[in-house]
Design an enzyme around this catalytic site. Structure first.
Site, short mmCIF file in Angstrom:
data_model
loop_
_atom_site.label_atom_id
_atom_site.label_comp_id
_atom_site.label_asym_id
_atom_site.label_seq_id
_atom_site.Cartn_x
_atom_site.Cartn_y
_atom_site.Cartn_z
N ASP A 449 -40.60 20.15 -76.89
CA ASP A 449 -39.48 19.20 -76.86
C ASP A 449 -39.13 18.73 -78.27
O ASP A 449 -38.75 17.58 -78.48
CB ASP A 449 -39.77 18.00 -75.96
CG ASP A 449 -38.52 17.14 -75.72
OD1 ASP A 449 -37.43 17.73 -75.58
OD2 ASP A 449 -38.63 15.91 -75.72
N LYS A 476 -35.92 18.03 -85.06
CA LYS A 476 -36.92 16.98 -84.87
C LYS A 476 -38.15 17.17 -85.76
O LYS A 476 -38.83 16.20 -86.09
CB LYS A 476 -37.36 16.93 -83.40
CG LYS A 476 -36.46 16.15 -82.47
CD LYS A 476 -37.11 16.04 -81.09
CE LYS A 476 -36.24 15.24 -80.13
NZ LYS A 476 -36.87 15.14 -78.78
N TRP A 538 -31.69 11.02 -82.97
CA TRP A 538 -30.24 10.90 -83.02
C TRP A 538 -29.71 10.20 -84.28
O TRP A 538 -28.57 10.48 -84.69
CB TRP A 538 -29.71 10.18 -81.78
CG TRP A 538 -30.13 8.75 -81.69
CD1 TRP A 538 -31.17 8.24 -80.98
CD2 TRP A 538 -29.53 7.63 -82.35
NE1 TRP A 538 -31.26 6.88 -81.16
CE2 TRP A 538 -30.27 6.48 -82.00
CE3 TRP A 538 -28.45 7.49 -83.22
CZ2 TRP A 538 -29.96 5.22 -82.47
CZ3 TRP A 538 -28.13 6.21 -83.70
CH2 TRP A 538 -28.89 5.10 -83.32
#
Length: 711
Positions: A449, A476, A538
């Protein structure tokens, strides 16, 4: 505890720094508690309440916060007996029935909650009797009476400003004036850079608070937009505000009544006389920019059975390109995955749809380990789309799937892989037709993820002795990658050094070599860096054409993969948090400059607290960002030196924007609104401080608001 149905209609605090005591009730009778009650209440809270409402009373999932903005709006001005009544209605953990605690314990819980919201302990104990509590009123905040639901006054000057509001043209979106902020990222290229210089390195130290407007607390991460002195903000719950950007006066308000819970959303779009608005129930609205009235309302539909659609959400801001409104859709565990739609700007009708999960029999369809289409999910488009007018191409990233178990080991079938296209790709689409022009997969078969879903920034830079247009993104894992904007050819990668999953990146193709010890196995625990929340999430990066630096807000933290913890992924591993080796210096936050020209790391500024806003660079030589200190900070864009900081009365939780009206430049930040990134890192930061022997910061009391500073 279950969430009580509460109507939040009371006022909230103007400044958290003006600490308001609860020692005097509205009726003149003292409201007092003792230290012994507080200590006993804290112990009871940790045992019976924290599992639902959070260790810091911040609220988890549907359980509401019992401190700060939610407390202020819900309980102030009401008798203490009403709060006591609701405490008794809530079931305890583990598995206790409502009303199963002793009267003394309930009174102690009430004392602890009141102390957490400003009441100093004294010599007189809080009574338990309902009639005695009924005579004690939890007073409203002193100072300014602010109400996020206050009727719009319709001031003459506000009406005049709206009356004279010019339509937003295609040319404005391509070449906005310096003082406006017309779309997410400010420009189509998503650079999040402002050419304004009224605030600069030399005078940023003089920046002062200009205005503050209260908002409802809830889930959001929106970027305000500013056009001709009017600010447009999408906030919780599914509410659009038009404000005077010079003073915060609300000029109009539109709230969409949705049957679903409110999803955290990133903003709006402007075009012509329209404000384009995504809603939590999968609608896109066009509102009249001058009045807030609905022009059209389009529902994004699907042929997926209704009971399978729960994972559909709209989170990204729309992007207007010509006569089309481009909108991404998330699809967590939804069969067939996410997609992007284009809507007609005049009618709202859908004109094309691109599915982000490759279909069997089509290009990329054989990359899902032989799974049928209804067993493929993910591919969410929850971050922003950018656009290059010269190439006429849309660029966006695609999230991985949470259903990773069926993809963990490749099947022995000729021509079939487990790469899972188009997850973790940069996609380039033709905006006129929605056809795929090219794709590049940054990470095949993502088992952690650790998304590559964020903004794609477009810039011109020297490559091999010639100037080329590139598309950049930072995933990420904190790795920046650049591709040729026209072809998708891989150009280069720059690793910020916060991850431990990738051991090698091929210099010609960008193909990643994964440490086999980091593949998920519940029976072989390991530490994965960063945590699934991401070294960056984000909050967007900023590219300055002035310095050729990309400024990246990073957080250094890791996760344990093993048999225990939250089962986010279907590979069977549980996830728990783990400290990053770099935090031994007592610092979790990091603002990192990346030198694109030299393709190397530039300066680094380490911070104790994680960063929870976007980075915003300006031609004035300043980079702004906000952290869980909580504060708004300004740095020198060439050296990283801290130039200025201002304390905030709640956690910063939005993209930053800057704009000008006349000879004044403003910087705006939203605080007090939650989202996954802010919520998770606030909890981890409190644990981190405790591990260092420092007290976990008390929950800020200011509540949701938009803060604006000016010079």
């Amino acid at each position: 505890m279950n969430r009580p149905k509460l109507i939040a209609l009371v006022s909230i605090l103007f400044l958290a720094s003006s600490r308001v005591g609860l020692a005097q009730s509205a009726s003149g009778q003292p409201t007092t508690i003792t230290q012994a009650q507080v200590l006993a209440g804290r112990t009871a809270y940790r045992q019976a309440c924290a599992v639902c409402h959070g260790a810091r009373l911040e609220g988890l999932q549907i359980a509401p916060s019992l401190a700060g903005d939610r407390f202020d709006r819900t309980w102030r001005g009401k008798p203490a007996s009403i709060l006591a009544f609701h405490l008794r209605r809530m079931p305890q953990a583990p598995a206790g029935a409502p009303g199963s605690l002793s009267e003394e314990t309930y009174t102690n819980l009430l004392a602890y909650i009141l102390q957490s919201n400003g009441l100093e302990p004294g010599e007189t104990a809080l009574p338990s009797a309902v009639d005695a509590l009924a005579r004690l009123t939890i007073p409203k905040k002193e100072g300014v009476e602010s109400d996020p639901d206050a009727p719009v006054a319709g001031a003459a000057e506000g009406s005049e400003a709206l009356k004279n509001l010019a339509p937003v043209t295609d040319e404005m979106l391509k070449n906005p004036s310096d003082g406006n902020w017309l779309q997410w990222g400010r420009t189509y290229d998503g650079q999040n850079f402002s050419p304004l210089t009224l605030i600069n390195r030399g005078n940023v130290k003089d920046l002062q608070s200009a205005w503050r407007t209260p908002l409802h607390g809830g889930m959001s991460m929106a970027m305000p937009l500013v056009h001709d002195g009017i600010m447009f903000l999408l906030t919780f719950p599914d509410t659009v505000l038009a404000l005077d950007a010079s003073n915060g006066t609300v000029l109009w308000r539109h709230r969409s009544e949705v049957a679903t819970g409110s999803s955290q959303k990133m903003g709006l779009a402007l075009h012509g006389d329209k404000v384009l608005v995504p809603t939590s129930d999968l609608h896109v609205l066009a509102l009249n920019a001058k009045t807030g009235e609905v022009i059209w309302n389009h529902e994004i539909t699907s042929d997926i059975p209704a009971d399978k659609r729960r994972g559909y959400q709209i989170r990204s801001a729309p992007l207007v390109v010509g006569n089309k409104v481009i909108q991404g859709v998330t699809a967590s565990f939804v069969p067939r995955g996410g997609f992007v739609v284009a809507l007609d700007i005049d009618t709202g009708e859908e004109t094309w749809r691109f599915n982000t999960i490759a279909r069997p029999g089509e290009e990329g369809g054989d990359t899902w380990n032989g799974l049928p289409l209804d067993k493929r999910s993910g591919g969410s488009v929850w971050h922003q789309v950018t656009y290059d007018p010269e190439l006429n191409l849309l660029y966006f990233g695609v999230a991985p799937t949470y259903d990773t178990g069926p993809l963990l080991h490749s099947v022995d079938q000729a021509g079939v892989t487990n790469d899972a296209l188009y997850t973790d790709c940069t996609l380039a689409l033709d905006p006129d037709t929605g056809k795929l022009v090219w794709h590049y997969q940054h990470q095949a078969n993502n088992q952690w993820d650790l998304d590559w879903v964020f903004e794609r920034q477009i810039a011109n830079m020297p490559i091999g002795g010639e100037t080329r247009k590139v598309v950049m993104t930072v995933g990420k894992m904190g790795i920046l990658e650049a591709l040729d904007a026209a072809t998708g050819d891989y150009l280069f990668s720059i690793d910020t050094g916060v991850q431990n999953v990738i051991t090698k990146i091929d210099s010609k193709t960008g193909e990643k070599t994964v440490d086999p010890e980091k593949l998920p196995d519940p029976d072989r625990p390991c530490v994965i860096c960063p945590i699934a929340d991401g070294a960056r999430s984000w909050p967007q990066t900023s590219y300055s054409p002035r310095t050729n630096f990309v400024y990246v807000p990073l957080t250094e933290w890791c996760m344990n993969f093993g048999p225990d913890g939250f089962k986010l992924l279907t590979s069977g591993v549980g996830i728990t948090s783990a400290p990053h080796p770099a935090t031994k210096d007592g610092m979790m936050g990091r603002l990192q400059a990346i030198d694109i020209t030299k393709r190397s790391l530039g300066w680094t500024h380490d911070l104790e607290a994680p960063l929870t806003t976007a980075a915003l660079s300006t031609a004035g030589g300043v980079v702004f960002t906000g952290d869980l200190d909580p504060s708004l900070k300004a740095f020198d864009d060439t050296t990283g030196a801290l130039l200025w900081q201002a304390p905030l009365d709640d956690l910063p939780s939005s993209s930053l924007v800057t704009y000008s009206i006349g000879e004044t430049q403003y910087v705006a930040v939203v605080v007090g609104l939650s989202n996954f990134h802010v919520r998770d890192y606030a909890r981890i930061y409190a644990e981190f401080r405790t591990s260092l022997g420092k007290p976990a910061d008390t929950l800020p009391k200011g509540g949701a608001a938009i803060w604006v500073f000016a010079k």
